[in-house]
Design an enzyme around this catalytic site. Structure first.
Site, short mmCIF file in Angstrom:
data_model
loop_
_atom_site.label_atom_id
_atom_site.label_comp_id
_atom_site.label_asym_id
_atom_site.label_seq_id
_atom_site.Cartn_x
_atom_site.Cartn_y
_atom_site.Cartn_z
CG LEU A 1 -41.06 50.70 8.73
CD1 LEU A 1 -40.86 49.57 7.72
CD2 LEU A 1 -39.98 51.77 8.57
CE1 TYR B 1 -53.61 61.15 6.60
CE2 TYR B 1 -55.67 60.70 7.74
CZ TYR B 1 -54.35 61.12 7.76
OH TYR B 1 -53.77 61.51 8.94
#
Ligand code: WQD
Length: 342
Positions: free
Chosen positions: A202, A151
């Site tokens: 998160l 990525y």
């Protein structure tokens, strides 16, 4: 300006569409809906009261990009947000990541330059920085094409391509925006992050624990060399991030420019969780786990260049982001999937 948003129905795309419309611009959304739902585009219209036409298709397909110009032209600028972005997945599927994240850029550039667009804004990432000794990262900090995952490598490769394309197209403004960690949601609660499956990041994970669809928060690492031992990140409210794109379009100088879009204020995992607990109104179950492979202890930026050149800086806090994310989550417990606009 009329702006084509590739990936425009996604998390960053919808917030950027709202900010552009509210700044008086027009938008055309192009999205293959692989990571979102068409209803997200309808929500952009509901928030702004303005049209946000959606073309469903692959931005890597030049005929699809041409159809956007044919149906909704003239188009003055392209904002390229269409990419696969899961770091872990990219290590397992490098070919998919390189082909999608680069072919989309090639198609958008070929068609956009062919139609004489004035601006090309590219969604890059703070994960292109490679030397923690440079913290807080400035735009001149060490970057690398040889990073830990496909990525981040694909994003850095895109940046290399864009610098060369800008050099031979002096009439085209090319602006690279290196995002840090986007969080939060629009205060209306109508658009937000809607990850499929179990979230890697998160804030969406914490939110799913808060709403009861996941059992407890796993804190990846409590032995980092940071004030509370947990990882430090530069969490930027997605509304601030969206406004950074408007500033990049409106204030861009001719040529090729790179800007960090972040707060410059590192926040730890436990600090983010504590802020989310404030938004929810009670403690959340959590446990300390070993470090996640590939994680760094800290990453955050010096955002002053965007302030000086674009007149942009963040104005929202981690508390604002947690409050807005929780509002989005409780307003849409299952994200966009089960929503059919009345
Ligand atoms: C943040 C912190 C984890 C999940 C991501 C993307 C990256 C880029 C920025 C686009 C770290 C910890 C996480 C959990 C945890 N996006 N954590 N428990 O890894 O900084 O980067 O956003 O450009 O591509 O991967 O974000 O949210 O995964 O992790 O303790 O369940 O939270 O260790 O310290 P990251 P993240």
């Amino acid at each position: 300006m009329r702006v084509l948003l590739a990936g425009g129905a996604g998390y960053i795309g919808t917030h950027t569409a709202v900010a552009l419309l509210e700044a008086g611009h027009d938008v055309v959304l192009l999205d293959d809906l692989s990571g979102t739902h068409a209803v997200a585009a309808e929500r952009v219209e509901r928030i702004t009261g303005k049209p946000a036409p959606l073309i469903v298709g692959d931005a890597a397909d030049e005929s699809v990009v041409e159809s956007a110009f044919a149906q909704h032209g003239p188009i003055d600028a392209i904002i390229h947000l269409a990419a696969f972005k899961a770091v872990g997945e990219s290590t397992q599927k490098p070919l998919e990541y390189y082909s999608n994240n680069l072919d989309t850029t090639f198609a958008l550039l070929r068609v956009g330059i062919g139609h004489g667009i004035r601006s090309f804004v590219f969604s890059s990432t703070g994960t292109v920085y490679s030397d923690p000794a440079d913290l807080p990262f400035t735009e001149d900090s060490t970057t690398s094409v040889d990073l830990s995952n496909a990525y981040s490598k694909s994003k850095r490769m895109n940046e290399v391509v864009l610098a060369d394309v800008a050099r031979v197209n002096p009439e085209l403004n090319v602006t690279v925006l290196r995002y840090f960690n986007p969080v939060g949601a629009h205060p209306s609660g109508l658009i937000g992050e809607d990850p499929a499956g179990i979230p890697n990041n998160l804030m969406p994970y914490v939110s799913r624990v808060a709403i009861g669809s996941l059992d407890e928060i796993g804190v990846f690492g409590s032995d980092y060399d940071t004030p509370d031992g947990t990882g430090l990140r530069d969490y930027i409210h997605v509304v601030d991030l969206a406004e950074g794109h408007v500033a990049a379009l409106e204030k861009a100088q001719p040529g090729h420019q790179v800007f960090n879009l972040g707060t410059g204020r590192p926040v730890s995992v436990l600090e983010l969780v504590a802020s989310f607990e404030k938004a929810v109104g009670h403690d959340l179950p959590k446990k300390m786990l070993p470090r996640r492979p590939g994680d760094v202890a800290a990453t955050y930026c010096d955002p002053s260049k965007a302030g000086e050149v674009l007149g942009w800086c963040t104005r929202l806090s981690i508390d604002d982001a947690c409050r807005d994310y929780w509002n989005w989550q409780t307003t849409n417990p299952a994200g966009y999937a089960t929503v059919s606009e009345a």
